[in-house]
Design a protein around this motif. Structure first.
Motif, PDB file in Angstrom:
ATOM      1  N   LYS A  61       0.812  -1.202   0.000  1.00 50.25           N
ATOM      2  CA  LYS A  61       0.000   0.000   0.000  1.00 50.25           C
ATOM      3  C   LYS A  61       0.848   1.256   0.000  1.00 50.25           C
ATOM      4  CE  LYS A  61      -3.941  -1.980   2.482  1.00 50.25           C
ATOM      5  NZ  LYS A  61      -4.837  -1.831   3.631  1.00 50.25           N
ATOM      6  N   GLU A 114     -17.159   4.450  -3.591  1.00 53.46           N
ATOM      7  CA  GLU A 114     -15.833   4.614  -2.996  1.00 53.46           C
ATOM      8  C   GLU A 114     -15.671   3.703  -1.777  1.00 53.46           C
ATOM      9  OE1 GLU A 114     -13.048   8.495  -2.453  1.00 53.46           O
ATOM     10  OE2 GLU A 114     -14.889   8.512  -1.282  1.00 53.46           O
ATOM     11  N   LEU A 117     -14.713   0.048  -2.647  1.00 57.55           N
ATOM     12  CA  LEU A 117     -13.461  -0.265  -3.323  1.00 57.55           C
ATOM     13  C   LEU A 117     -12.611  -1.208  -2.481  1.00 57.55           C
ATOM     14  CD1 LEU A 117     -12.483   3.277  -4.687  1.00 57.55           C
ATOM     15  CD2 LEU A 117     -13.409   1.343  -6.003  1.00 57.55           C
ATOM     16  N   SER A 119      -8.976  -3.027  -1.083  1.00 59.85           N
ATOM     17  CA  SER A 119      -7.778  -2.476  -0.442  1.00 59.85           C
ATOM     18  C   SER A 119      -6.558  -3.350  -0.710  1.00 59.85           C
ATOM     19  CB  SER A 119      -8.006  -2.350   1.073  1.00 59.85           C
ATOM     20  OG  SER A 119      -8.346  -3.606   1.640  1.00 59.85           O
ATOM     21  N   THR A 120      -6.610  -4.101  -1.809  1.00 62.61           N
ATOM     22  CA  THR A 120      -5.500  -4.976  -2.181  1.00 62.61           C
ATOM     23  C   THR A 120      -4.739  -4.379  -3.349  1.00 62.61           C
ATOM     24  OG1 THR A 120      -6.723  -6.941  -1.495  1.00 62.61           O
ATOM     25  CG2 THR A 120      -4.845  -7.270  -2.974  1.00 62.61           C
ATOM     26  N   PHE A 121      -3.441  -4.174  -3.163  1.00 62.81           N
ATOM     27  CA  PHE A 121      -2.604  -3.618  -4.221  1.00 62.81           C
ATOM     28  C   PHE A 121      -1.589  -4.668  -4.669  1.00 62.81           C
ATOM     29  CE2 PHE A 121      -4.342   0.058  -2.195  1.00 62.81           C
ATOM     30  CZ  PHE A 121      -4.402   1.049  -3.159  1.00 62.81           C
ATOM     31  N   TYR A 125       2.949  -2.822  -7.746  1.00 66.56           N
ATOM     32  CA  TYR A 125       2.139  -1.647  -8.026  1.00 66.56           C
ATOM     33  C   TYR A 125       2.998  -0.396  -8.172  1.00 66.56           C
ATOM     34  CZ  TYR A 125      -0.802   2.384  -6.772  1.00 66.56           C
ATOM     35  OH  TYR A 125      -1.420   3.618  -6.734  1.00 66.56           O
ATOM     36  N   TYR A 162      -9.001   2.907 -11.410  1.00 66.09           N
ATOM     37  CA  TYR A 162      -8.766   3.045  -9.974  1.00 66.09           C
ATOM     38  C   TYR A 162      -9.397   1.878  -9.210  1.00 66.09           C
ATOM     39  CZ  TYR A 162      -8.520   5.289  -5.364  1.00 66.09           C
ATOM     40  OH  TYR A 162      -8.264   5.584  -4.047  1.00 66.09           O
ATOM     41  N   ALA A 163     -10.618   1.520  -9.598  1.00 66.14           N
ATOM     42  CA  ALA A 163     -11.269   0.371  -8.964  1.00 66.14           C
ATOM     43  C   ALA A 163     -10.478  -0.899  -9.220  1.00 66.14           C
ATOM     44  CB  ALA A 163     -12.694   0.229  -9.497  1.00 66.14           C
ATOM     45  N   ARG A 166      -7.299  -1.080  -7.079  1.00 62.20           N
ATOM     46  CA  ARG A 166      -7.646  -1.315  -5.680  1.00 62.20           C
ATOM     47  C   ARG A 166      -8.028  -2.777  -5.434  1.00 62.20           C
ATOM     48  NH1 ARG A 166      -9.163   3.355  -2.526  1.00 62.20           N
ATOM     49  NH2 ARG A 166      -9.924   1.809  -1.023  1.00 62.20           N
ATOM     50  N   SER A 167      -8.078  -3.541  -6.519  1.00 65.71           N
ATOM     51  CA  SER A 167      -8.366  -4.975  -6.417  1.00 65.71           C
ATOM     52  C   SER A 167      -7.167  -5.807  -6.849  1.00 65.71           C
ATOM     53  CB  SER A 167      -9.587  -5.327  -7.275  1.00 65.71           C
ATOM     54  OG  SER A 167     -10.744  -4.670  -6.792  1.00 65.71           O
ATOM     55  N   SER A 171      -2.206  -0.670 -13.151  1.00 70.82           N
ATOM     56  CA  SER A 171      -2.839   0.380 -13.944  1.00 70.82           C
ATOM     57  C   SER A 171      -2.488   0.227 -15.414  1.00 70.82           C
ATOM     58  CB  SER A 171      -2.386   1.757 -13.452  1.00 70.82           C
ATOM     59  OG  SER A 171      -2.923   2.775 -14.272  1.00 70.82           O
TER      60      SER A 171
END
Length: 302
Positions: A61, A114, A117, A119-121, A125, A162-163, A166-167, A171
Motif C-alpha cells: 500500500k 468509494e 473499493l 484495499s488490495t494492491f 504496483y 482506480y477500482a 484497488r483490487s 494500472s
C-alpha cells in the motif's frame, strides 16, 4: 530556503505518501536550513531515498519507493502511452468522449462506490500519473469528496482503472510522470530538453517549486547565477529562459494555469479537470457548466 509545506505538497503530487513526504521534507529542512533551493532539492531527493529504503518491501500500500525510483529510460510519448502512437493531432484517449460510463450518477452514489473499493494492491504496483495528480484529494476525507467525485465523473476511464488497481491489478495508464509535465520542451535547448526527457521527475520537481526548469538546470550545473543581491529562489520562480534571453515571468501562476501537455507536448486534454471560480464560488467543469461545490450537481443557467 523552501518551506516544509511546499516541499511536502510537491512530493505528494509526485505520488509519495503524505506521511513519508512530510518526514522527508522536515528532515531535509532541519539538516539543511540554510541551503540554496537547488541544494535543498538535491538533499530532499537523497533524504527521500533514505526514508523509502526503510519502508518494508512487503507493504504494497505504500508506493513511495516506486515513485522515487529513477524514470524508465525508454521514453514513450504521451500520445504513445494513451494509444495514439504516430498521431500528432489526435488528443489522448481520456480527453475524448469515452465509452466507459462512470459507475455512479451523483455524489451519494459515488460515496457508496468509494466505500466498496478494495484495499488490495499488487506487489509491483506503481502509482499512476492520475493518482499523483489527485493525491491531495484522494488522501482526504469528506472535505475533498466533491473534488474526487468531480474528477472521476469527468474521467470515467480513470474511475474504472482506480477500482481495478484497488483490487490488485496494475494500472493501464502511465506511471512515469510523463503526462504531468506542463513545460514545453520544444522551447528549451536541445540539450536541456533531452535531459528532462530522461529525467521527468527532475522536471516535475522544478515545476512543483515554481522554478523555470532551464534556469534551474543551469543554476545546478553552475552555468548561471542569479544577479548580485537577488534571492535565488525568487529569481528562479520569477524568470524564464527563452532562446532570445531570460525574461520575467511568474512561473507559479504560469504553471497553475497551464495544461498538462506531457513530455511530447501532445497531451493537452489528457485530464478533464474542474476549476474553482472565485467570483461565484462555483466549480466550473471542463464542459464550461457551473457546479455546486458542496454537491457537484450542475446549476441551472441564469
Amino acid at each position: 530556503m523552501l518551506d516544509v509545506s511546499q516541499a511536502t505538497n510537491m512530493l505528494t503530487s509526485m505520488g509519495v505518501s503524505g506521511a513519508l513526504a512530510a518526514r522527508a521534507a522536515e528532515r531535509t529542512a532541519q539538516n539543511h536550513a540554510d541551503a540554496d533551493p537547488l541544494t535543498f532539492l538535491k538533499e530532499l531527493r537523497a533524504t527521500l531515498q533514505e526514508l523509502s529504503a526503510e519502508v518494508p518491501a512487503t507493504d504494497a500500500k505504500a508506493p513511495a519507493a516506486a515513485a522515487a525510483s529513477p524514470a524508465d529510460p525508454a521514453y514513450k510519448s504521451t500520445a504513445d502511452r494513451y494509444g495514439k502512437a504516430g498521431s500528432s493531432t489526435s488528443a489522448p484517449e481520456s480527453s475524448q468522449a469515452s465509452a466507459t460510463k462512470a459507475p455512479f450518477n451523483n455524489l451519494e452514489e459515488f460515496k457508496q462506490w468509494e466505500k466498496g473499493l478494495g484495499s488490495t494492491f499488487a506487489a509491483d504496483y506503481e502509482v499512476p500519473d492520475y493518482i499523483r495528480l489527485t493525491a491531495t484529494a484522494l488522501s482526504g476525507g469528506d472535505d475533498t469528496v466533491v473534488g474526487r467525485y468531480m474528477f472521476f465523473k469527468n474521467n470515467p476511464d480513470f474511475a474504472a482503472d482506480y477500482a481495478s488497481i484497488r483490487s490488485g491489478e496494475l494500472s493501464r495508464f502511465p506511471t512515469d510522470g510523463s503526462t504531468l509535465v506542463k513545460s514545453d520542451l520544444s522551447k528549451m535547448s536541445s540539450e536541456t530538453a533531452a535531459y528532462y526527457r530522461n529525467n521527468p521527475d527532475a522536471l516535475l520537481a522544478a515545476e512543483g517549486f515554481g522554478m523555470d526548469p532551464t534556469l534551474a538546470k543551469m543554476r545546478m550545473s553552475g552555468e548561471i547565477s542569479p544577479p548580485a543581491g537577488a534571492d535565488a529562489t525568487e529569481w528562479l520562480m520569477s524568470n524564464t529562459w527563452t532562446k532570445d534571453g531570460i525574461v520575467a515571468q511568474n512561473n507559479r501562476v504560469a504553471y497553475a494555469s497551464g495544461d498538462y501537455i506531457g513530455l511530447d507536448g501532445k497531451g493537452a486534454g489528457t485530464y478533464r479537470l474542474s476549476r474553482f471560480d472565485t467570483a461565484t464560488g462555483n466549480l466550473i467543469g471542463p464542459d464550461g457548466a457551473a457546479y455546486d461545490p458542496q454537491t457537484g450537481e450542475a446549476k441551472a443557467k441564469a
